[in-house]
Motif scaffolding. Structure first.
Motif, short mmCIF file in Angstrom:
data_model
loop_
_atom_site.label_atom_id
_atom_site.label_comp_id
_atom_site.label_asym_id
_atom_site.label_seq_id
_atom_site.Cartn_x
_atom_site.Cartn_y
_atom_site.Cartn_z
N PRO A 244 32.25 30.50 34.97
CA PRO A 244 33.62 31.11 35.88
C PRO A 244 33.37 32.67 36.20
O PRO A 244 32.68 33.37 35.69
CB PRO A 244 34.74 30.98 35.12
CG PRO A 244 34.19 31.05 33.61
CD PRO A 244 32.77 30.56 33.89
N VAL A 245 33.85 33.00 37.55
CA VAL A 245 33.62 34.45 37.87
C VAL A 245 34.87 35.12 37.32
O VAL A 245 35.86 34.77 37.09
CB VAL A 245 33.90 34.54 39.42
CG1 VAL A 245 34.02 35.96 39.88
CG2 VAL A 245 32.77 33.74 40.19
N ARG A 246 34.71 36.52 36.79
CA ARG A 246 35.66 37.20 36.05
C ARG A 246 35.68 38.41 36.87
O ARG A 246 34.87 38.91 37.35
CB ARG A 246 35.06 37.54 34.72
CG ARG A 246 34.96 36.18 33.70
CD ARG A 246 34.57 36.66 32.41
NE ARG A 246 35.68 37.25 31.54
CZ ARG A 246 35.80 37.48 30.49
NH1 ARG A 246 34.64 37.75 29.77
NH2 ARG A 246 37.04 38.00 29.81
N HIS A 247 37.08 38.85 36.86
CA HIS A 247 37.45 40.13 37.40
C HIS A 247 36.48 41.21 36.63
O HIS A 247 36.65 41.10 35.49
CB HIS A 247 39.02 40.24 37.16
CG HIS A 247 39.51 41.43 37.92
ND1 HIS A 247 39.50 42.69 37.63
CD2 HIS A 247 40.16 41.36 39.19
CE1 HIS A 247 40.03 43.54 38.74
NE2 HIS A 247 40.41 42.49 39.63
N ALA B 92 37.78 44.04 35.68
CA ALA B 92 38.45 44.64 34.72
C ALA B 92 38.26 43.85 33.57
O ALA B 92 38.27 44.35 32.35
CB ALA B 92 39.87 44.93 35.30
N ALA B 93 38.60 42.52 33.73
CA ALA B 93 38.53 41.48 32.62
C ALA B 93 37.01 41.52 31.81
O ALA B 93 37.12 41.49 30.61
CB ALA B 93 38.84 39.98 33.16
N ALA B 94 36.12 41.62 32.72
CA ALA B 94 34.80 41.79 32.00
C ALA B 94 34.59 42.96 31.24
O ALA B 94 34.03 42.89 30.00
CB ALA B 94 33.64 41.54 33.22
N ALA B 95 34.90 44.09 31.56
CA ALA B 95 35.01 45.35 31.12
C ALA B 95 35.72 45.25 29.69
O ALA B 95 35.32 45.98 28.85
CB ALA B 95 35.25 46.53 31.94
N MET B 96 36.88 44.63 29.83
CA MET B 96 37.82 44.51 28.51
C MET B 96 37.27 43.83 27.51
O MET B 96 37.21 43.93 26.27
CB MET B 96 39.24 44.17 28.99
CG MET B 96 40.27 44.09 27.74
SD MET B 96 40.87 45.47 27.31
CE MET B 96 41.99 45.84 28.88
N ALA B 97 36.55 42.66 28.01
CA ALA B 97 35.93 41.64 27.14
C ALA B 97 34.60 42.18 26.41
O ALA B 97 34.57 42.11 25.19
CB ALA B 97 35.45 40.53 27.75
N LEU B 98 33.97 43.16 27.17
CA LEU B 98 33.01 43.76 26.43
C LEU B 98 33.37 45.07 25.83
O LEU B 98 32.70 44.79 24.42
CB LEU B 98 31.97 44.46 27.85
CG LEU B 98 30.81 45.16 27.18
CD1 LEU B 98 29.66 44.22 26.58
CD2 LEU B 98 29.99 45.88 28.36
N ARG B 99 34.47 45.53 25.84
CA ARG B 99 34.95 46.65 24.75
C ARG B 99 35.36 45.82 23.71
O ARG B 99 35.16 46.43 22.71
CB ARG B 99 35.89 47.35 25.62
CG ARG B 99 36.02 48.69 24.88
CD ARG B 99 37.17 49.55 25.64
NE ARG B 99 38.33 49.43 24.80
CZ ARG B 99 39.68 48.98 25.46
NH1 ARG B 99 39.81 48.89 26.72
NH2 ARG B 99 40.73 49.10 24.46
#
Length: 134
Positions: free
Chosen positions: A9-12, A14-21
């Motif tokens: 799935p394509v992630r926003h 901001a969501a991808a950055a938050m998940a990485l953090r």
């Protein structure tokens, strides 16, 4: 935003950055695990069973100790709820900031395209229709 892998799935952003953090921080991983478990029905069942056994089998007068334990647990759980709310608010702000920047960029691009279309239309009109025939 498009994805080359249809199973992914394509992630926003901001969501991808938050998940990485979150993945990089042991504290955030622990908070995620605790809030995930504390917000589940197994958590409720475990507590109902544990408190039921405690009240009936462990202590003759369980209420003072049980009240203390439940109060302390409520303090910690409410803290985790606040942590979750703060992280959600931070995510929403990051998403809103990203979306605003993208919208502004798109508006700027559309404005420039509209100006170019206007210039081309004006030039085409000037070439097709002579000055005296308006």
């Amino acid at each position: 935003m498009t994805s080359t892998d249809p199973a992914r799935p394509v992630r926003h952003p901001a969501a991808a950055a938050m998940a990485l953090r979150r993945a990089e921080s042991l504290q955030l991983k622990a908070a995620d695990a605790i809030t995930t478990f504390a917000g589940s029905m197994p958590f409720v069942y475990l507590h109902a069973l544990a408190f039921g056994l405690w009240m009936t089998l462990v202590e003759g007068s369980p209420w003072p100790t049980l009240t203390l334990v439940v109060s302390l647990e409520a303090i910690f759980l409410s803290t985790f709820v606040l942590i979750g709310q703060n992280r959600q608010a931070e995510f929403q702000q990051a998403k809103a900031d990203h979306d605003f920047i993208e919208s502004e960029l798109e508006l700027k691009t559309n404005t420039e395209l509209t100006r170019q279309i206007h210039r081309l239309t004006t030039e085409l009109h000037r070439r097709v229709i002579p000055e005296g025939n308006h």
